[in-house]
Write an enzyme that holds these catalytic residues in place. Structure first.
Site, PDB file in Angstrom:
ATOM      1  N   GLY A 171       0.789  -1.211   0.000  1.00 28.94           N
ATOM      2  CA  GLY A 171       0.000   0.000   0.000  1.00 28.94           C
ATOM      3  C   GLY A 171       0.829   1.272   0.000  1.00 28.94           C
ATOM      4  CG  HIS A 196      -0.469   1.455 -16.188  1.00 29.08           C
ATOM      5  ND1 HIS A 196      -0.429   0.109 -15.917  1.00 29.08           N
ATOM      6  CD2 HIS A 196       0.327   1.639 -17.277  1.00 29.08           C
ATOM      7  CE1 HIS A 196       0.349  -0.494 -16.795  1.00 29.08           C
ATOM      8  NE2 HIS A 196       0.821   0.413 -17.627  1.00 29.08           N
ATOM      9  CB  VAL A 223      -6.260  -4.648 -18.715  1.00 28.87           C
ATOM     10  CG1 VAL A 223      -5.101  -4.336 -17.781  1.00 28.87           C
ATOM     11  CG2 VAL A 223      -7.042  -5.846 -18.192  1.00 28.87           C
TER      12      VAL A 223
END
Length: 1036
Positions: free
Chosen positions: A821, A918, A953
């Site tokens: 995280g 991304h 995606v």
């Protein structure tokens, strides 16, 4: 010359095979590949590291090491053609060919084969299209409720549905969501059969069969055939339910007929044939074929084999079964009990130390290892099913007793096992053994078991970090480290719901009591600053009404979810003669934890002038009902009467049964922020006795009842009962369910955080207590109870709520993670800023125990674990995620290192509310290894992109991008580090854009800018001029 034998496999079955083969004087050595701790260096038996997946390597190994026979244990290598390949290489191998193994490897082939040869089996259909399978399920004139993946699915490919809709969902999970991979490309839908299940195995030499004694497996996890299905929790042999006449019928109509049919079709069956049978009222039916020994059936069959197993195998392979049939021990019974890891058949811990094995062996009981390994000279667990403890004795009862004694002697912490293996056989052998029964004395164990089965999924749904909430064990377990605690103090609380029970019983409304019970305990634990971790309930009655008990415990489970704690266990006590018909009692017990430095109350910090923040109650909550009942009698009202203190259409019972509020989710983040010095739960003792419990003795409470809303029920009780002002304040909460003590400078922040979710007010302050004075003064209470409005300004002695202005409600955000995280921390820091439009209300991980969960817990954010390994399909997993999001009222979802591909239906539902990041400047370098792709392409600039998630995606409309230069000499690691720094700026910026409403997504997938870009803490355009929004990028 003595032979070397290689056994392929590593479970309990393979240990039993090696054990029996090693008894042969014709066998010099037994190798087991890969084996387990039980087959590692035990007399003639040892493990081998040879690869069993590469048949050419395996054949060469056998030749090099003079292995004269290979015995294959599991089904997968048989279906993969191991016997064919080794035989072709000149290595003798025991087991059916790949074509013959289709009897197990393809359920579609098996059912068609049985149909061709007249072998009795359930009615069925085989399908390659899910729509056709579902149509068959809906139109069949019999219960077509058993859905099977046709291929090998590690024993998990069979679903027995409760109704047609569930069966259709199973078809979709298997075929569309590929729950079992390629094994589910074809499904078989079968008739649901009822009867007794038995396992009948035989040796087959391709022409004749030699049956083994019939055995019975126990698939369910718990005693009484309760709990989830498993690979098998134990077995016994022989089964008295199968007479010699019936065994002969099985031999003729099933076993021999199958071998004859395979030979006629040009596929001789040589090896062990296993027929799983159902003994129905209409006769025996074949459920399935297996092409090898069963596990754990093998562990009870081989101890009863009197013949040399090595010779039996050679005779089988050479076609000599008719002349040299195996001989079995008569007048003996074998029982094996499986010891499984805690959590099985779900997730479980490995590496648990096992002791006491040598003592068990000395007692004449055989322990076969399954999921075990050697570690530092000791034996540890390495799988779900860990050990099988087998005993052979003259009778079934004595064998079961010996096996259970062997289990008890094994030191295996948390082990799960059954104690009733063979219970159906024992009942069959003793039909006339009659006497007093527990049920006859008023205690219905079956009803209790039914209740447990009903509430298990409800409890399971309360699982949280640190606990799986699996019912059925002797005790519940909680992992404080897994929940993210570093230096915790445990806090406990117990309570009941008092005479509110009588109202619920009189009204026949039981579900709300569960929330009352949880709230009374959880709110008490919360008063110490603790997070509620787990809850236990106690339900006692004279006669168990399963539906009533399920309603109560269902309410408990639902309330535990609201509170964020796990329903870890409970007790149901049926006590005939103690309670009258329809009566029951409840008690609850909650355990929480708080980091040592965050314990409340902070008595040393509380001082004169501190303000009191009151949180609204929902009504009477769960105290004072004995007094309420007397007032109702005085007013000649019953619970079905229209309530004179509520809106039209509500009865007295409706209002009084309003559940107690649970404050944990709302208050925990605020308590952890340090702004609250003390928390008082207004429970029994009302306003006068509860607030002083959290204060220094030298301070007194000055409350002003004109500052909060008092529900009408209290005014009615005051009037109709003729109660004094002091009696009201000492008995009831009078509209305040909880009171917080805060410093004046923190009051506005706390008030604003709470007002987004709850009615709250500044209701008073702390003053120095004069000698002889009351510790709590409630001014204007009588005036308000009599219907008066706010007090005149001259009477107000506490700070007004006027002047406290709170910003608009923040957007409720969930963050989905899979690991550490790193981006999560950046999002948390952004949401903490007072100007942020986002509030992170929950962090969800698909993996337990990851660092990101700890980061969230330390930040005061609720966490949930939805372990993808526990779900049979992506749809089921995503559905659970969706339910958690709904539970927390989530409006926006951030994917921060979430390593699962979400289904199209989930993405569609959250379209425009689902953000992903991304590590490239999309649309360049999609997919995995984006940094490596950028380096290989030789680009000079890459970066990161935050975008709305789409079904494709790494697609979807772009919100924010930040470029990162590619430097000479960059490696994947160095480039990744700089991109990660950029992500920590870009993701919070995008979160603010969407949470504030500055950016929205149109239905056509294009972004709309509706307001100026909000300020991002530490990430303004001046400090990071390279940060670009999609609006800016489009103009470049």
């Amino acid at each position: 010359m003595a032979e070397k034998v290689l056994v392929v496999g590593g479970g309990g079955r393979e240990h039993a095979l090696a054990w029996k083969l090693a008894q042969s004087p014709q066998v010099q050595q037994v190798l087991v590949a890969p084996g387990n701790a039980g087959t590692a260096g035990c007399g003639k038996i040892s493990n081998s590291e040879v690869s069993v997946s590469n048949h050419a390597i395996l054949a060469q190994f056998c030749k090099d090491h003079h292995v004269g026979l290979v015995v294959v244990g599991p089904e997968v290598p048989l279906a993969a053609g191991m016997v064919d390949d080794l035989t072709a290489a000149g290595v003798p191998c025991f087991g059916p060919s790949a074509k013959a193994a289709q009897l197990e490897a393809s359920k579609s082939f098996s059912k068609a084969f049985m149909e061709r040869h007249g072998i009795p089996t359930a009615r069925y259909g085989s399908f390659t299209a899910p729509e056709e399978a579902c149509n068959y399920i809906r139109t069949a004139d019999f219960p077509a409720l058993v859905v099977k993946a046709s291929g090998l699915a590690a024993g998990k490919g069979v679903i027995v549905a409760g109704d047609r809709e569930e069966a259709c969902r199973a078809v979709m999970d298997i075929m569309k969501d590929r729950a079992f991979g390629s094994a589910g490309e074809t499904v078989v839908v079968e008739e649901l059969l009822e009867g007794e299940e038995v396992s009948c195995l035989c040796f087959s030499d391709g022409s004749s069969v030699s049956p083994m004694p019939p055995a019975q497996d126990h698939k369910r996890l718990q005693d009484g055939d309760l709990g989830p299905n498993t690979g098998g929790m134990g077995a016994y042999c022989p089964t008295p339910q199968v007479s010699q006449e019936l065994l002969q019928q099985i031999r003729d109509t099933v076993l021999q007929k199958t071998v004859d049919g395979m030979r006629e079709e040009g596929t001789p069956y040589v090896g062990v044939l296993y027929a799983g049978l159902m003994l129905t009222k209409q006769g025996l039916k074949v459920l399935e074929f297996n092409c090898r020994f069963g596990d754990p059936e093998c562990q009870v069959l081989l101890p009863l084999l009197k013949s040399d197993l090595y010779e039996v195998i050679l005779n089988t392979m050479s076609g000599k079964l008719v002349s040299s049939a195996p001989v079995w021990h008569q007048d003996s019974s074998a029982v094996t009990v499986v010891m499984a890891s805690a959590g099985y058949p779900g997730s479980y811990k490995k590496g648990v130390e096992i002791t006491g094995l040598s003592q068990v062996q000395d007692s004449g009981v055989q322990v076969f290892h399954a999921g075990t390994a050697l570690k530092e000279g000791g034996v540890v667990s390495s799988g779900g099913r860990v050990l099988t403890v087998t005993a052979v004795r003259p009778s079934l009862e004595s064998a079961l007793q010996a096996a259970n004694q062997g289990v008890a002697a094994v030191g295996f912490p948390g082990a799960v096992y059954r104690r009733d293996i063979g219970h159906r056989a024992i009942a069959h052998l003793n039909p006339d053994r009659r006497g007093l029964t527990y049920k006859g004395c008023g205690v219905d164990i079956a009803a209790g078991n039914k209740l447990v089965e009903m509430i298990k999924p409800l409890a399971k749904a309360t699982s949280r970090p640190g606990c799986n909430a699996e019912l059925g064990g002797f005790a519940g377990l909680f992992d404080l480290k897994g929940a993210g605690f570093v230096d915790p103090i445990l806090v406990s609380g117990t309570d009941g719901v008092g005479t509110k029970l009588r109202i619920a019983q009189a009204c026949g409304r039981h579900g709300g009591l569960g929330q009352d019970l949880v709230a009374m305990c959880v709110n008490d634990v919360l008063a110490q600053g603790a997070e509620p971790l787990f809850f236990l309930d106690y339900f006692s009655c004279g006669r168990l009404d399963v539906d009533v008990a399920a309603a109560v415990v269902g309410g408990v489970a639902a309330a535990c979810k609201v509170a964020g704690c796990a329903l870890l266990g409970g007790e149901t006590a049926e006590m005939p003669g103690v309670y009258a018909a329809g009566e029951y009692d409840l008690a609850g017990f909650c355990v929480g934890a708080v980091e040592r430095g965050a314990l409340l109350p902070r008595l040393g910090d509380i001082q004169e002038g501190d303000l009191l923040v009151g949180l609204a109650s929902s009504g009477v909550h769960s105290n004072g009902f004995s007094l309420v009942s007397k007032v109702l009698q005085r007013a000649n009202l019953d619970y079905s009467s229209p309530a004179p203190f509520a809106d039209s259409g509500r009865t007295v019972g409706d209002v009084l049964l309003t559940p107690t509020k649970i404050y944990s989710r709302l208050l925990l983040p605020i308590l952890r922020s340090g702004a609250v010095k003390a928390f008082a739960h207004i429970t029994g003792g009302g306003l006068l006795e509860n607030i002083p419990r959290v204060l220094p003795q030298e301070l007194a409470v000055d409350l002003d009842a004109s500052r909060w809303s008092i529900p009408p029920v209290f005014s009615w009780i005051h009037k109709e009962g003729g109660l004094s002002e002091e009696e009201m304040a000492r008995t009831f909460n009078c509209g305040l369910g909880a009171v917080l003590v805060v410093a004046p400078e923190d009051a506005q922040t706390v008030l604003c955080q709470l007002q987004a979710h709850e009615e709250v007010w500044i209701v008073g302050s702390l003053v120095h207590k004069q000698q002889g004075a009351k510790q709590v003064v409630v001014r204007n209470l009588k005036h308000r109870l009599q219907g008066g409005g706010p007090a005149p300004s001259g009477e107000v002695g506490v700070n007004q709520n006027v002047g406290f202005h709170c910003k608009d409600k923040r957007t409720r955000v969930a963050v989905l993670i899979s690991g550490t995280g790193t981006n999560l921390q950046a999002l948390i820091e952004q949401a903490k800023h007072p100007s942020s439009s986002a509030e992170i209300v929950v962090v969800i991980s698909n993996r337990p125990g990851v660092l990101g969960l700890k980061k969230a817990s330390l930040a005061g954010i609720q966490t949930r674990v939805v372990d993808h390994k526990l779900y049979g399909s992506r749809t089921e997993f995503d559905g659970t995620i969706d339910r958690v999001l709904e539970e927390f009222g989530v409006e926006l979802v951030c994917l921060a290192g979430f390593m699962r591909i979400l289904t199209g239906s989930f993405v569609k539902k959250w379209n425009g509310k689902l953000l992903n990041i991304h590590p490239s400047l999309l649309p360049s370098f999609k997919g995995m290894n984006a940094q490596k792709q950028a380096l290989q392409a030789g680009v000079r600039v890459t970066g990161c992109t935050v975008h709305f998630a789409a079904e494709e995606v790494d697609a979807g409309a772009i919100i924010v991008q930040e470029p990162v230069s590619v430097l000479a000499g960059d490696t994947e690691e160095s480039l990744s580090d700089r991109i990660r720094e950029a992500e920590h700026r870009a993701f919070p910026a995008a979160l603010e854009l969407v949470a504030s409403g500055a950016v929205t997504l149109r239905e056509d997938g294009r972004i709309v800018w509706s307001s100026p870009v909000p300020t991002v803490k530490n990430h303004t355009s001046s400090s990071h001029p390279q940060l670009q929004s999609a609006q800016e990028i489009q103009t470049v």
